[in-house]
Design a protein around this motif. Structure first.
Motif, PDB file in Angstrom:
ATOM      1  N   ASP A   1      -0.409  -4.267  -5.761  1.00 32.44           N
ATOM      2  CA  ASP A   1      -0.451  -4.178  -4.315  1.00 32.44           C
ATOM      3  C   ASP A   1       0.436  -5.300  -3.788  1.00 32.44           C
ATOM      4  OD1 ASP A   1      -1.089  -3.452  -1.787  1.00 32.44           O
ATOM      5  OD2 ASP A   1      -3.094  -4.309  -1.805  1.00 32.44           O
ATOM      6  N   TYR A   2       1.584  -4.941  -3.248  1.00 29.00           N
ATOM      7  CA  TYR A   2       2.639  -5.893  -2.916  1.00 29.00           C
ATOM      8  C   TYR A   2       2.935  -5.797  -1.423  1.00 29.00           C
ATOM      9  CZ  TYR A   2       6.803  -8.454  -4.609  1.00 29.00           C
ATOM     10  OH  TYR A   2       7.757  -9.379  -4.898  1.00 29.00           O
ATOM     11  N   ARG A   3       2.221  -6.576  -0.619  1.00 28.77           N
ATOM     12  CA  ARG A   3       2.335  -6.479   0.833  1.00 28.77           C
ATOM     13  C   ARG A   3       3.201  -7.571   1.442  1.00 28.77           C
ATOM     14  NH1 ARG A   3      -1.387  -3.143   3.006  1.00 28.77           N
ATOM     15  NH2 ARG A   3      -2.661  -2.143   1.453  1.00 28.77           N
ATOM     16  N   ASP A   4       3.337  -8.673   0.743  1.00 27.82           N
ATOM     17  CA  ASP A   4       4.097  -9.802   1.274  1.00 27.82           C
ATOM     18  C   ASP A   4       5.229 -10.154   0.320  1.00 27.82           C
ATOM     19  OD1 ASP A   4       2.331 -10.280   3.512  1.00 27.82           O
ATOM     20  OD2 ASP A   4       0.895 -11.022   2.044  1.00 27.82           O
ATOM     21  N   LEU A   5       6.356 -10.469   0.907  1.00 28.69           N
ATOM     22  CA  LEU A   5       7.488 -10.899   0.086  1.00 28.69           C
ATOM     23  C   LEU A   5       7.260 -12.343  -0.348  1.00 28.69           C
ATOM     24  CD1 LEU A   5      10.286  -9.422   2.331  1.00 28.69           C
ATOM     25  CD2 LEU A   5       9.375  -8.461   0.220  1.00 28.69           C
ATOM     26  N   TRP A   6       7.453 -12.619  -1.616  1.00 25.36           N
ATOM     27  CA  TRP A   6       7.231 -13.978  -2.114  1.00 25.36           C
ATOM     28  C   TRP A   6       8.485 -14.806  -1.907  1.00 25.36           C
ATOM     29  CZ3 TRP A   6       4.756 -13.073  -7.597  1.00 25.36           C
ATOM     30  CH2 TRP A   6       3.561 -12.389  -7.441  1.00 25.36           C
ATOM     31  N   SER A  40       5.721  -0.101   3.270  1.00 23.36           N
ATOM     32  CA  SER A  40       6.823   0.513   4.003  1.00 23.36           C
ATOM     33  C   SER A  40       8.056   0.666   3.123  1.00 23.36           C
ATOM     34  CB  SER A  40       7.187  -0.336   5.227  1.00 23.36           C
ATOM     35  OG  SER A  40       7.768  -1.559   4.816  1.00 23.36           O
ATOM     36  N   THR A  41       8.956   1.544   3.548  1.00 21.65           N
ATOM     37  CA  THR A  41      10.218   1.702   2.818  1.00 21.65           C
ATOM     38  C   THR A  41      11.071   0.444   2.952  1.00 21.65           C
ATOM     39  OG1 THR A  41      11.181   2.808   4.748  1.00 21.65           O
ATOM     40  CG2 THR A  41      10.286   4.221   3.001  1.00 21.65           C
ATOM     41  N   PHE A  42      10.924  -0.276   4.070  1.00 24.04           N
ATOM     42  CA  PHE A  42      11.643  -1.533   4.248  1.00 24.04           C
ATOM     43  C   PHE A  42      11.250  -2.533   3.160  1.00 24.04           C
ATOM     44  CE2 PHE A  42      11.636  -5.890   5.906  1.00 24.04           C
ATOM     45  CZ  PHE A  42      12.990  -6.061   6.160  1.00 24.04           C
ATOM     46  N   LEU A  43       9.940  -2.712   2.949  1.00 19.80           N
ATOM     47  CA  LEU A  43       9.489  -3.636   1.903  1.00 19.80           C
ATOM     48  C   LEU A  43       9.871  -3.127   0.521  1.00 19.80           C
ATOM     49  CD1 LEU A  43       6.003  -4.968   3.043  1.00 19.80           C
ATOM     50  CD2 LEU A  43       8.164  -6.179   2.939  1.00 19.80           C
ATOM     51  N   GLN A  44       9.835  -1.831   0.319  1.00 21.34           N
ATOM     52  CA  GLN A  44      10.248  -1.266  -0.967  1.00 21.34           C
ATOM     53  C   GLN A  44      11.702  -1.647  -1.252  1.00 21.34           C
ATOM     54  OE1 GLN A  44      10.024   3.009  -1.307  1.00 21.34           O
ATOM     55  NE2 GLN A  44      10.920   2.998  -3.340  1.00 21.34           N
ATOM     56  N   ALA A  45      12.572  -1.518  -0.277  1.00 25.87           N
ATOM     57  CA  ALA A  45      13.987  -1.855  -0.465  1.00 25.87           C
ATOM     58  C   ALA A  45      14.157  -3.340  -0.769  1.00 25.87           C
ATOM     59  CB  ALA A  45      14.789  -1.471   0.774  1.00 25.87           C
ATOM     60  N   LYS A  46      13.424  -4.201  -0.050  1.00 23.95           N
ATOM     61  CA  LYS A  46      13.516  -5.646  -0.284  1.00 23.95           C
ATOM     62  C   LYS A  46      13.037  -6.003  -1.691  1.00 23.95           C
ATOM     63  CE  LYS A  46      14.456  -8.152   3.222  1.00 23.95           C
ATOM     64  NZ  LYS A  46      15.693  -8.888   3.308  1.00 23.95           N
ATOM     65  N   ILE A  47      11.923  -5.413  -2.102  1.00 22.92           N
ATOM     66  CA  ILE A  47      11.372  -5.703  -3.433  1.00 22.92           C
ATOM     67  C   ILE A  47      12.294  -5.149  -4.512  1.00 22.92           C
ATOM     68  CG2 ILE A  47       9.434  -5.274  -4.996  1.00 22.92           C
ATOM     69  CD1 ILE A  47       7.688  -5.087  -2.374  1.00 22.92           C
ATOM     70  N   SER A  48      12.822  -3.944  -4.302  1.00 20.31           N
ATOM     71  CA  SER A  48      13.724  -3.310  -5.279  1.00 20.31           C
ATOM     72  C   SER A  48      15.003  -4.101  -5.494  1.00 20.31           C
ATOM     73  CB  SER A  48      14.089  -1.895  -4.828  1.00 20.31           C
ATOM     74  OG  SER A  48      12.964  -1.074  -4.856  1.00 20.31           O
TER      75      SER A  48
END
Length: 166
Positions: A1-6, A40-48
Motif C-alpha cells: 500500500d503505497y500512498r506517499d512518495l518517500w 492515483s495514476t499520477f502516483l503510479q507514474a511517479k513510483i514507476s
C-alpha cells in the motif's frame, strides 16, 4: 500500500543525503513486493519512474461506489451558502485568514445565510477556541462534526455548495 512518495517528497528532495537515504530503503522494501497499490495514476507514474517492472493496482482514497450511487439522488440545498472542509487542519493552513474572510462576509451582509462545516477534523478544540476567542460573531455559522461513516459524509457533502481546500 503505497500512498506517499518517500524519496520524491518535496521536503526530502531538497536534502541530498535524506533523499538518497529514503531512496535506498524505498527501493529495498518495494523490491520484494509482488503488487503495488496506490491511489492515483499520477502516483503510479511517479513510483514507476523509480521502481521498475512492478504490477500496480489503483484504489482511489475513500472510494465507495455504493455511497456515490446513493448520493447522486440527493439535491444540493440552495438556501444557504455552505462550505465544507474535511480532515486534517495542519498548522500552516491559513485557517485564521479564511475565518477572517467569513467574518468580513457576515459583517457586510447582515442577512447572510452561510454555514461552514468542518467534518472529522483533527483540531476540534483548537478551532473552537479560535472561533470563540477571535471570531465570536461567526460562531452561529460554524458547525464542527466528528468523524462520520463515508456514506453519511458523502450525503452531507452532496448538499453543500463548496469544498474548502487549503
Amino acid at each position: 500500500d503505497y500512498r506517499d512518495l518517500w524519496s520524491q517528497d518535496i521536503l526530502i528532495r531538497r536534502e541530498l543525503i535524506f533523499k538518497n537515504w529514503h531512496l535506498f530503503f524505498e527501493k529495498k522494501i518495494v523490491k520484494t513486493s509482488s503488487l503495488i497499490i496506490t491511489v492515483s495514476t499520477f502516483l503510479q507514474a511517479k513510483i514507476s519512474s523509480l521502481i521498475k517492472n512492478k504490477k500496480f493496482s489503483i484504489i482511489p482514497n475513500g472510494y465507495d461506489p455504493e455511497a456515490i450511487k446513493k448520493a447522486k439522488g440527493i439535491a444540493q440545498q440552495n438556501e444557504t451558502l455552505s462550505i465544507s472542509f474535511i480532515g486534517v487542519i495542519y498548522k500552516w493552513y491559513p485557517i485564521r485568514s479564511f475565518l477572517s474572510e467569513v467574518l468580513y462576509f457576515v459583517k457586510n451582509r447582515q442577512n447572510a445565510k452561510i454555514k461552514i462545516n468542518f467534518y472529522g477534523i483533527n483540531t476540534t478544540d483548537e478551532l473552537t477556541d479560535i472561533i470563540t476567542t477571535d471570531f465570536p460573531e461567526i460562531q452561529k455559522h460554524v458547525n464542527i462534526y466528528p468523524k462520520t461513516p463515508n456514506a453519511e459524509l458523502l450525503a452531507n457533502l452532496t448538499k453543500d455548495k463548496l469544498m474548502l481546500l487549503f
